[in-house]
Design a protein around this motif. Sequence first.
Motif, PDB file in Angstrom:
ATOM      1  N   THR A  88      -7.375  -3.633  -4.819  1.00  0.00           N
ATOM      2  CA  THR A  88      -6.887  -4.930  -5.295  1.00  0.00           C
ATOM      3  C   THR A  88      -6.923  -5.988  -4.200  1.00  0.00           C
ATOM      4  O   THR A  88      -6.947  -7.182  -4.499  1.00  0.00           O
ATOM      5  CB  THR A  88      -5.455  -4.811  -5.863  1.00  0.00           C
TER       6      THR A  88
ATOM      7  N   PRO B 125      -0.091  -6.165  -9.181  1.00  0.00           N
ATOM      8  CA  PRO B 125      -1.142  -5.752 -10.121  1.00  0.00           C
ATOM      9  C   PRO B 125      -1.676  -4.359  -9.812  1.00  0.00           C
ATOM     10  O   PRO B 125      -1.673  -3.914  -8.666  1.00  0.00           O
ATOM     11  CB  PRO B 125      -2.220  -6.814  -9.925  1.00  0.00           C
ATOM     12  N   CYS B 126      -2.167  -3.679 -10.859  1.00  0.00           N
ATOM     13  CA  CYS B 126      -2.595  -2.286 -10.706  1.00  0.00           C
ATOM     14  C   CYS B 126      -4.100  -2.111 -10.569  1.00  0.00           C
ATOM     15  O   CYS B 126      -4.553  -1.040 -10.180  1.00  0.00           O
ATOM     16  CB  CYS B 126      -2.081  -1.450 -11.877  1.00  0.00           C
TER      17      CYS B 126
ATOM     18  N   GLU C 139      -6.370  -7.067 -13.368  1.00  0.00           N
ATOM     19  CA  GLU C 139      -5.004  -7.591 -13.291  1.00  0.00           C
ATOM     20  C   GLU C 139      -4.781  -8.405 -12.020  1.00  0.00           C
ATOM     21  O   GLU C 139      -4.074  -9.423 -12.036  1.00  0.00           O
ATOM     22  CB  GLU C 139      -4.023  -6.422 -13.354  1.00  0.00           C
TER      23      GLU C 139
ATOM     24  N   ALA D 241      -3.580 -12.165 -11.865  1.00  0.00           N
ATOM     25  CA  ALA D 241      -2.319 -12.452 -11.182  1.00  0.00           C
ATOM     26  C   ALA D 241      -2.459 -13.622 -10.221  1.00  0.00           C
ATOM     27  O   ALA D 241      -1.546 -14.446 -10.082  1.00  0.00           O
ATOM     28  CB  ALA D 241      -1.840 -11.211 -10.435  1.00  0.00           C
TER      29      ALA D 241
ATOM     30  N   THR E  39       4.183   0.650 -11.795  1.00  0.00           N
ATOM     31  CA  THR E  39       3.665  -0.589 -11.232  1.00  0.00           C
ATOM     32  C   THR E  39       2.638  -0.272 -10.154  1.00  0.00           C
ATOM     33  O   THR E  39       2.687   0.788  -9.517  1.00  0.00           O
ATOM     34  CB  THR E  39       4.803  -1.455 -10.648  1.00  0.00           C
TER      35      THR E  39
ATOM     36  N   ASN F 150       2.971  -0.586 -18.130  1.00  0.00           N
ATOM     37  CA  ASN F 150       2.522  -1.212 -16.885  1.00  0.00           C
ATOM     38  C   ASN F 150       3.360  -2.460 -16.619  1.00  0.00           C
ATOM     39  O   ASN F 150       3.349  -3.408 -17.396  1.00  0.00           O
ATOM     40  CB  ASN F 150       1.038  -1.575 -17.016  1.00  0.00           C
TER      41      ASN F 150
ATOM     42  N   HIS G 147       3.423  -5.333 -14.212  1.00  0.00           N
ATOM     43  CA  HIS G 147       2.761  -6.076 -13.144  1.00  0.00           C
ATOM     44  C   HIS G 147       3.666  -7.135 -12.551  1.00  0.00           C
ATOM     45  O   HIS G 147       3.467  -7.563 -11.411  1.00  0.00           O
ATOM     46  CB  HIS G 147       1.456  -6.705 -13.639  1.00  0.00           C
TER      47      HIS G 147
END
Length: 312
Positions: A9, A141-142, A146, A150, A200, A225, A227
């Motif tokens: 990420t 975010p995962c 995401e 984000a 998360t 989930n 986030h």
Amino acid sequence: MADVIKKATRESYGAALAELGSKYENLVVLDADLAKATKTEVFLKKFPERFYECGISEANMMGVAAGMATCGKIPFASSFAMFAAGRAYEIIRNSIAYPHLNVKIGATHAGITVGEDGATHQCLEDIALMRAIPGMVILNPCDDTEARAAVEAAIQHDGPVYLRFGRLAVENVNNAPDYHFELGKGIQLRDGKDATIIATGLMVQQSLKAAELLAADGIDVRVINIHTIKPLDEEIVVKAARETGLLFTAEEHSVIGGLGEAVAAVVAEQCPVKVHRIGVQDRFGYSGPAVELLRQFHLTGEDIAQTIKASL
């Protein structure tokens, strides 16, 4: 369904900043001598005039970002989570959050999966620190989809935002065509009636693996989930508590002060059920390969499945 991709990420963070730079002309990026690692160098190459290298001086960087915010800029102050949330905490609290300035903190290399960098760099307390600051929004975010969403959500939000990104490459699980990111709203990825895992960050992927393993044993587990850790989606948490009666939280963070305690507080007040917190216990990390550390700290899908089976 879109092709499954595997990406850290932190890479998504850098890519998103570079992509959104044209759309948001008041977006500026600051870094503390870690642009190659935080991936903000991608923005630097595209918008060199809007990138500010602050050197190994994280507290000063946060002060510079605060000043820029008062001039109408949307600054993203970037560094490792340990340095952003830890070393610069007082400046974040007093110079950014207290006056409620529009500063975004891009914290990469969070959690134990920093790996070989060891305990000094494995920030397991950042969510707890940021949760305690009034008005601070926390996004964790995962996956790639995401993380990119984000970043733009943070830009559109007026006020301080802490964004937590990881070093370990992870699979993309938010690949549904109708995927929609809404700040403060959790996402149910899998339904179930026997228990719920509220996860998360990269623990979302591990929780989905756990649910698959449990399904093979006839145990039906819901996976949610989260986030946005703050503000927490209380509605989805309470609904899961009422419908499944047993909650497990999963986070790559200390069980003290993180997602688990946030969920437990909501449940205690609105729908008391048992909550098991899965995360790093009251201890420091240590150096080692990231994937092996997940095993050592019992944060894999297999570990989560075993914990749930033992509780049931």
